[in-house]
Every structure is written in C-alpha cells, then in structure tokens.
Design an enzyme around this catalytic site. Sequence first.
Site, PDB file in Angstrom:
ATOM      1  N   GLY A  74      21.200   6.140  13.716  1.00 46.50           N
ATOM      2  CA  GLY A  74      21.692   4.998  14.462  1.00 46.50           C
ATOM      3  C   GLY A  74      22.011   3.862  13.514  1.00 46.50           C
ATOM      4  N   TYR A  75      22.670   2.858  14.040  1.00 52.56           N
ATOM      5  CA  TYR A  75      23.156   1.757  13.218  1.00 52.56           C
ATOM      6  C   TYR A  75      22.539   0.442  13.661  1.00 52.56           C
ATOM      7  CZ  TYR A  75      26.159   5.187  11.253  1.00 52.56           C
ATOM      8  OH  TYR A  75      26.596   6.301  10.592  1.00 52.56           O
ATOM      9  N   LEU A  76      21.933  -0.245  12.691  1.00 52.27           N
ATOM     10  CA  LEU A  76      21.363  -1.566  12.935  1.00 52.27           C
ATOM     11  C   LEU A  76      22.433  -2.642  12.829  1.00 52.27           C
ATOM     12  CD1 LEU A  76      18.171  -1.052  10.778  1.00 52.27           C
ATOM     13  CD2 LEU A  76      18.260  -1.206  13.266  1.00 52.27           C
TER      14      LEU A  76
END
Length: 156
Positions: free
Chosen positions: A28-30
């Site tokens: 996932g991407y922060l």
Amino acid sequence: MALEIERKYLVNLEKLGTLENGNRIKQGYLSTNKDAVVRVRVKNDKAYLTIKGSNIGATRLEFEYKIPVVEANEMLDKLCQKPVIDKTRYLIDYENHTFELDIFYGDNDGLVVAEVELLDENETIKLPSWIKEEVTSDERYYNSNLMKNPYKNWKK
C-alpha cells in the site's frame, strides 16, 4: 545514492508454462505525488518501507528499509490509500537476468506484468518469448497508479 533501473513488460501467460514458488505480496501507499512515493510492503514473513523518486526514463531513486511485519500490517490497514495492491510474484531467470513476474488480484485481476532490473538504462537484453510488449513509459502500470486507477477500470 540508490538507483533503480528497470523495464516493465506485459506477459503472455500461455507461452510461459507452469509457475512455481511464487510469493504473495500486499503493498500500500502512504504517499504518492509527482516527486516521490512511499510504499509499505509485506512479502511472506518480511516487511519493508520503500521510498521511490520520480522516474527519469527507466531510472529512479529507491531506498528500502526492513520494518516489523506487525507494524507494516497496521499501516496497510489503517494508513495506506485503498485499494491495497495484492499480487503474487515469481522470479524467472533468463539470459543472465531475473524477471519479476507479477500476477495481480482484486481490482487489478487479469493484469500480468514482468519487470527486469538493469545495470544501465541503455543495456540491451534478450527478451523471452512470453514477453508481449514493453510498457516501461506507460504510467498506468506503476503500482502506485494501479492503486489510484485499477486495471478493472481500464477500457479493454
């Protein structure tokens, strides 16, 4: 300074044969912006925090750090943008290079992409017969963009 130089290709699975020993990956991407992406990845029993710069051709800065799996899973659940990328990665050795072949699930089901890391952006490599076409410069295939605009939304 850590540089990543890679090319990305679409794959014809029918020409590939049986795949073995894949690793399930959830990432996932922060943060995603034009200058950098910050990614959390869980692969089997290991987890990583990765920062990647913007692409200049097939090259970009990349920094990767091991982090505790428990913390990575919490980031995936509570901090990362959705949907989380879900895929199985297979490593395929061919002509002195290792191709990382990803079969995607969920909102990106049906997408199969192979990446190969190079020592130099202009390095010539021999491609296996199961490679269909290069998509290195097509930003739709960046994992961070697959999260924003999943494969299921593309017109076939």
